[in-house]
Design an enzyme around this catalytic site. Structure first.
Site, PDB file in Angstrom:
ATOM      1  N   GLY A 105      30.975  12.164 -13.143  1.00 45.50           N
ATOM      2  CA  GLY A 105      30.870  11.566 -14.531  1.00 45.50           C
ATOM      3  C   GLY A 105      30.908  10.059 -14.936  1.00 45.50           C
ATOM      4  N   GLY A 106      31.197   9.560 -16.295  1.00 45.54           N
ATOM      5  CA  GLY A 106      31.173   8.039 -16.321  1.00 45.54           C
ATOM      6  C   GLY A 106      32.312   7.484 -15.829  1.00 45.54           C
ATOM      7  N   GLY A 108      34.027   8.577 -12.740  1.00 38.38           N
ATOM      8  CA  GLY A 108      34.263   8.863 -11.437  1.00 38.38           C
ATOM      9  C   GLY A 108      33.937  10.433 -11.276  1.00 38.38           C
ATOM     10  N   ASP A 110      35.714  13.019 -27.724  1.00 35.84           N
ATOM     11  CA  ASP A 110      34.606  13.208 -26.894  1.00 35.84           C
ATOM     12  C   ASP A 110      34.364  14.741 -26.579  1.00 35.84           C
ATOM     13  OD1 ASP A 110      32.582  12.076 -25.179  1.00 35.84           O
ATOM     14  OD2 ASP A 110      33.634  11.902 -23.565  1.00 35.84           O
TER      15      ASP A 110
END
Length: 580
Positions: free
Chosen positions: A348-349, A351, A464
């Site tokens: 993911g963004g 990690g 999100d």
């Protein structure tokens, strides 16, 4: 036990004590200062000649000697599957060139193959490198055995003064070596013993395997230093060799001169002039006054903002309330097989996420935040504090966390069916999503969202919500995940503002994306987009390259019917005309 049997055992014990030095001399015949290598074979287990373990061992050590991908001089890797899995480490001396390093590792590997034939564990210390292999996991673990001593026969002129200076000198270098990074933990230098007639130098070199943390490296080296009196006390030359660290000292330069530096020991007289001392005192005084003024300024600012940030600080900075959930880093490293790619679930963004298995057999999902992750300490503490207090069947459960120098890790329950986007957007897996299952997923997400907005205290805005943050368990029940961007609201608060827009475009409400205003309505907007994606099977971002530049919101329309609504698709889609 009768007296004759006791006499027999006593005689046998004496014979074993007499034979022990001779056995050690044979076993370590190449372990002295006249040769370049000192090896130790372990006779705890053997491998079959020509078998899988031998092939894996040859492949792994050969890859070390030919590896040109790093200039740190440290290699660690594993090959094969249990029970024939081989773990190996190669460490070159910190001042050795890459070519000399490869030569030493290659020669050391050949000696191990020859002298430790069929032994499933061995280690060899060379003049310029160390090579070690074993069946057991040896990465990131401090090993103090086996240990080897290499003293010289020459004694120092003043042994007492020599040992006193040497101990202070090695303690100073230990701190420097242990403070190294993940590529090299190495320190070298020299100190001068000032005598009445001559000044005698002592050169020393200390090194740990870089996979050790600062504390373990320091402990390994201090343990080696404590062995000097029994192996090399009062000697001009000495070496202590351990699997995880080593040290060496001599009265002449034995390493590359570019790595050398003069070390000034604590308490030693210096030649600093009075003028320099005055300058130092003045600078320190100025810095001290500046720090006081800055502290007063910051304290004043913080007092003015305390009321506004009280709720946020109480929840994002007070990580002490969840200290009981903290895991040991070595436990997590072992559970994920040293964060191997084979256990990687996704990226993911912030990690990577890995699948792990605890010693009790329980499976976990490990979120390892990258060191250059956009998520900072605040977001990390927010996620720990928030998620640990949330208890709902449609929210992912946080089991714990791990904080280590340079590492921030979250440990979640393992959800076997991964995320929703692997089903609704996959041409094969979407076949598992019949309309009953899709309806079940939508209801579960809405229940979890309602809990965050109405039943959680304080109220939580997710910010999100998207398919990749919805996980599915073995019964396809949805669980909302990833609270790194979540915001807290007082129960009577209805709206918040921010200058930093965070989230995923396409799922953001217009007032949030444009003006930074967010509320429960922002999450409801994202939920609406998510529902359309579940029903239609199309990504919100899949329309950007379309010729007519339409989007998902114009792709479908709602036709009001008696007793409900019907979704009509402007384009052909599976099961057109779904009644709710």
């Amino acid at each position: 036990m009768d007296s004759s049997r006791m006499l027999f055992l006593f005689i046998v014990s004496i014979l074993l004590d007499l034979l022990a030095p001779a056995v050690a001399q044979v076993n370590d015949a190449v372990c002295n200062y006249t040769v370049d290598f000192c090896r130790r074979c372990s006779y705890t287990g053997t491998y079959e000649d020509g078998g899988a373990y031998q092939k894996n061992l040859h492949t792994l050590l050969s890859s070390f000697s030919s590896n040109n991908q790093t200039n740190s001089g440290f290699y660690n890797s594993s090959t094969g599957q249990d029970p024939d899995k081989v773990n190996a480490i190669a460490l070159c001396r910190g001042d050795v060139s890459l070519n000399d390093c490869h030569t030493c590792v290659n020669l050391s590997s050949s000696i191990l193959f020859k002298d430790c034939l069929n032994q499933d564990e061995a280690i060899i210390w060379g003049e310029r490198c160390m090579v070690r292999y074993s069946r057991k996991l040896i990465f990131g673990t401090q090993e103090d055995e086996p240990i080897k001593y290499l003293p010289s026969l020459s004694s120092a002129t003043d042994p007492e003064e020599f040992d006193l200076v040497l101990n202070l000198f090695l303690d100073t270098l230990t701190e420097k070596a242990a403070s190294g990074d993940s590529l090299k933990k190495f320190a070298a230098g020299h100190v001068i013993i000032q005598g009445s007639t001559t000044n005698q130098p002592i050169y020393a070199l200390l090194q740990c395997t870089p996979d050790l943390g600062k504390q373990n490296c320091s402990g390994c080296l201090k343990g080696a230093i404590s062995k000097i009196p029994e192996c090399c006390g009062g000697k001009q030359v000495g070496r202590v060799l351990k699997p995880s660290c080593n040290l060496r000292f001599e009265t002449s330069l034995f390493y590359d001169s570019t790595a050398d530096s003069l070390v000034v020991l604590p308490g030693k007289k210096s030649t600093i002039s009075k003028a320099v001392i005055v300058v130092i005192i003045t600078v320190v005084a100025i810095v001290f006054v500046a720090m006081i003024l800055i502290g007063i300024f910051i304290s004043s600012r913080m007092r003015r903002r305390r009321k506004k940030l009280k709720l946020e600080n109480d929840n994002s900075d007070d990580i002490g309330v969840v200290e009981s959930l903290q895991y040991d880093f070595e436990t997590i490293r072992s559970a994920t097989d040293d964060f191997s790619d084979a256990n990687k679930l996704g990226q993911g963004g912030f990690g990577a996420v890995y699948k792990g298995r605890l010693p009790n057999g329980k499976y976990i999902a490990v979120k390892r935040l990258s060191k250059n992750s956009e998520q900072g300490d605040r977001e990390f503490k927010t996620e720990v504090t928030l998620v640990s207090q949330l208890h709902h069947r449609n929210l992912v459960r946080l089991l714990g966390f791990c904080l280590k120098a340079g590492e921030r890790i979250l440990i979640y329950e393992y959800v076997p069916n991964t995320s929703l986007n692997h089903f609704i957007f996959d041409p094969i897996n979407h076949g598992h999503l019949n309309w009953e299952t899709r309806y079940k997923i939508i209801r579960g997400i809405s229940r979890g969202l309602l809990y965050l907005h109405e039943d959680s205290c304080p109220r939580i805005i997710h910010r999100d919500l998207k398919p990749s943050n919805i996980l599915l368990d073995e019964d396809m029940n949805p669980k909302i995940a990833d609270f790194g961007m979540a915001q807290l609201f007082m129960m009577d608060q209805t709206q918040g503002d921010t200058k930093t827009i965070m989230g995923t475009y396409g799922y953001m409400a217009p007032e949030y994306a444009i003006h930074g205003r967010f509320s429960v309505k922002s999450d409801v907007f994202s939920f609406g987009v998510l529902v359309l994606e579940i029903l239609c099977g199309r990504k919100i971002t899949s329309f950007r390259s379309a010729e007519n530049e339409e989007d998902l919101l114009t792709y479908v329309s709602m036709e009001k019917l008696e007793g409900g609504y019907r979704v009509k698709y402007h384009r052909p889609c599976a099961n057109d005309g779904i009644r709710n």
